[in-house]
Design a protein around this motif. Structure first.
Motif, short mmCIF file in Angstrom:
data_model
loop_
_atom_site.label_atom_id
_atom_site.label_comp_id
_atom_site.label_asym_id
_atom_site.label_seq_id
_atom_site.Cartn_x
_atom_site.Cartn_y
_atom_site.Cartn_z
N ARG A 151 80.86 87.04 6.00
CA ARG A 151 81.30 86.28 7.16
C ARG A 151 81.94 87.24 8.15
N CYS A 152 81.46 87.21 9.42
CA CYS A 152 81.96 88.14 10.42
C CYS A 152 82.67 87.43 11.57
N HIS A 153 81.96 86.68 12.39
CA HIS A 153 82.55 86.13 13.61
C HIS A 153 82.74 84.62 13.56
N SER A 154 82.21 83.98 12.58
CA SER A 154 82.30 82.53 12.47
C SER A 154 83.32 82.16 11.38
N ASP A 155 83.69 80.88 11.33
CA ASP A 155 84.50 80.42 10.20
C ASP A 155 83.61 80.06 9.00
N HIS A 156 82.29 80.07 9.21
CA HIS A 156 81.33 79.89 8.12
C HIS A 156 80.65 81.22 7.83
N CYS A 157 80.24 81.43 6.60
CA CYS A 157 79.42 82.61 6.29
C CYS A 157 77.94 82.21 6.31
N PRO A 158 77.04 83.14 6.64
CA PRO A 158 75.61 82.84 6.52
C PRO A 158 75.25 82.67 5.04
N VAL A 159 74.35 81.74 4.77
CA VAL A 159 73.88 81.52 3.40
C VAL A 159 72.36 81.69 3.40
N MET A 160 71.86 82.56 2.54
CA MET A 160 70.43 82.90 2.53
C MET A 160 69.79 82.42 1.24
N LEU A 161 68.63 81.80 1.37
CA LEU A 161 67.78 81.48 0.22
C LEU A 161 66.68 82.53 0.15
N ASP A 162 66.77 83.42 -0.83
CA ASP A 162 65.78 84.47 -1.02
C ASP A 162 64.75 83.94 -2.02
N MET A 163 63.58 83.56 -1.51
CA MET A 163 62.60 82.88 -2.35
C MET A 163 61.86 83.83 -3.27
N LEU A 164 61.63 85.06 -2.81
CA LEU A 164 60.88 86.04 -3.60
C LEU A 164 61.65 87.35 -3.63
N PRO A 165 62.76 87.40 -4.38
CA PRO A 165 63.55 88.64 -4.41
C PRO A 165 62.72 89.81 -4.90
N THR A 166 62.84 90.94 -4.19
CA THR A 166 62.12 92.16 -4.59
C THR A 166 63.06 93.33 -4.50
N ASN A 167 62.73 94.38 -5.20
CA ASN A 167 63.51 95.60 -5.15
C ASN A 167 62.98 96.47 -4.02
N HIS A 168 63.82 96.68 -2.99
CA HIS A 168 63.38 97.44 -1.82
C HIS A 168 63.72 98.93 -1.92
N MET A 169 64.29 99.34 -3.05
CA MET A 169 64.67 100.75 -3.20
C MET A 169 63.43 101.64 -3.15
N GLY A 170 63.48 102.66 -2.34
CA GLY A 170 62.38 103.62 -2.27
C GLY A 170 61.26 103.19 -1.36
N ARG A 171 61.33 101.96 -0.84
CA ARG A 171 60.26 101.49 0.03
C ARG A 171 60.53 101.92 1.47
N LYS A 172 59.51 102.46 2.13
CA LYS A 172 59.67 102.94 3.50
C LYS A 172 59.84 101.76 4.45
N ARG A 173 60.88 101.81 5.28
CA ARG A 173 61.13 100.74 6.23
C ARG A 173 60.17 100.84 7.41
N PRO A 174 59.65 99.70 7.90
CA PRO A 174 58.80 99.74 9.09
C PRO A 174 59.63 100.10 10.32
N PHE A 175 58.97 100.67 11.33
CA PHE A 175 59.65 101.02 12.57
C PHE A 175 60.15 99.75 13.25
N LYS A 176 61.39 99.81 13.74
CA LYS A 176 61.97 98.65 14.43
C LYS A 176 62.71 99.11 15.67
N PHE A 177 62.34 98.55 16.82
CA PHE A 177 63.02 98.89 18.07
C PHE A 177 64.42 98.29 18.05
N GLN A 178 65.44 99.09 18.41
CA GLN A 178 66.83 98.64 18.43
C GLN A 178 67.27 98.40 19.88
N THR A 179 67.75 97.20 20.16
CA THR A 179 68.15 96.83 21.52
C THR A 179 69.24 97.76 22.06
#
Length: 301
Positions: A187-215
């Motif tokens: 929880r950062c700026h709200s009085d609620h925290c985000p809650v995520m449902l991860d339907m297909l959890p995977t191990n991302h260790m060692g996986r190359k991240r795709p390029f993403k433009f940063q604003t």
């Protein structure tokens, strides 16, 4: 998600978010305002019905051809209106036998352990809530992360914390996604925290991240030179994009890498503090949380 924003303002804001489809409900006074946002290349969403407290939709996952019912919830702070919501959900349960997910702010702790501070959990209200969940065949699949999802952000003597933002699923949905898990995020700026449902959890260790433009790159005066250099080296778009992607990642590490590392470190510390505050709150931890939130705001500006 509940945004407390509806109407044209909701449409204006959601149009700037990285989703190409959206559905909104009206606010309830200064509360409510449900938004459902999605990308049409990943899911096909058919809205069935909605009220100020709920949105019902059929979600078809395009890469798997699986379909299920999704209900987004913002339960009213008023008890009588929450009773109407429970009755509506009971009626929906009678009309289908699909895999089903209920998600949102239920504004009602289910058990005593779902609340810290303030008045005790109302037995009568929680029993009505539980009866509705049982009628709908809902299962709580647990969670990881901080214990509570909402706080009144008061000093320790007046602190109230509750677990009121939740995901519930029925048995047939569990069969489709047996590894699914719920995560209470920082929880950062709200009085609620985000809650995520991860339907297909995977191990991302060692996986190359795709390029993403940063604003945030656009705020740096040296960034246009990276773009110009990539275009000068190539006559075709594909080559320019490839060069830009490589050079932008190197430039990003030099210009912003320290900022991203700080942000990640602060959020990790906040998550740890919020886990402990959910069990043993103290003035020291609440003050430290405020300090870290201030540091995070400074970094994000």
């Amino acid at each position: 998600m509940e945004t407390k924003i509806g109407g044209d303002r909701a449409k204006e804001i959601s149009s700037r978010l990285p989703f190409d489809e959206a559905f909104h409900t009206d606010t309830i006074g200064y509360a409510g305002g449900l938004w459902m946002l999605w990308n049409s290349d990943r899911v096909e969403v058919s809205i069935l019905s909605s009220t100020e407290q709920e949105i019902h939709a059929v979600v078809k996952v395009l890469n798997s051809n699986l379909s299920w019912l999704f209900t987004a919830i913002y339960a009213s702070p008023r008890t009588a209106e929450r009773h109407i919501l429970w009755e509506n959900l009971n009626k929906v349960a009678e009309l289908h036998n699909m895999p089903w997910v209920l998600a949102g702010d239920f504004n009602e702790p289910l058990l005593n352990e779902d609340k810290f501070g303030g008045r005790a959990v109302s037995v009568n209200r929680s029993l009505l809530f539980k009866e509705c969940l049982d009628n709908c065949g809902m299962i709580d699949i647990g969670f990881s992360g901080p214990r509570f999802t909402w706080t009144n952000k008061r000093e320790v003597q007046a602190l109230i914390q509750e677990r009121i933002d939740r995901f519930f699923v029925n048995a047939s949905w569990c069969t489709l996604y047996p590894e699914a898990r719920v995560v209470h995020l920082t929880r950062c700026h709200s009085d609620h925290c985000p809650v995520m449902l991860d339907m297909l959890p995977t191990n991302h260790m060692g996986r190359k991240r795709p390029f993403k433009f940063q604003t945030c790159w656009l705020t740096d005066p040296t960034f246009p030179r990276i773009v110009s250099h990539a275009w000068r080296q190539h006559n075709i778009l594909e080559g320019a994009i490839e060069t830009f992607s490589k050079e932008a990642l190197v430039w990003n590490k030099v210009q912003f890498g320290n900022i991203f590392a700080k942000k990640k470190k602060i959020k990790a510390r906040l998550n740890g503090i919020q886990k402990v505050v959910g069990v043993r709150p103290s003035t020291f931890l609440l003050e430290l949380e405020k300090e870290l939130l201030g540091e995070l705001d400074t970094i994000l500006r």
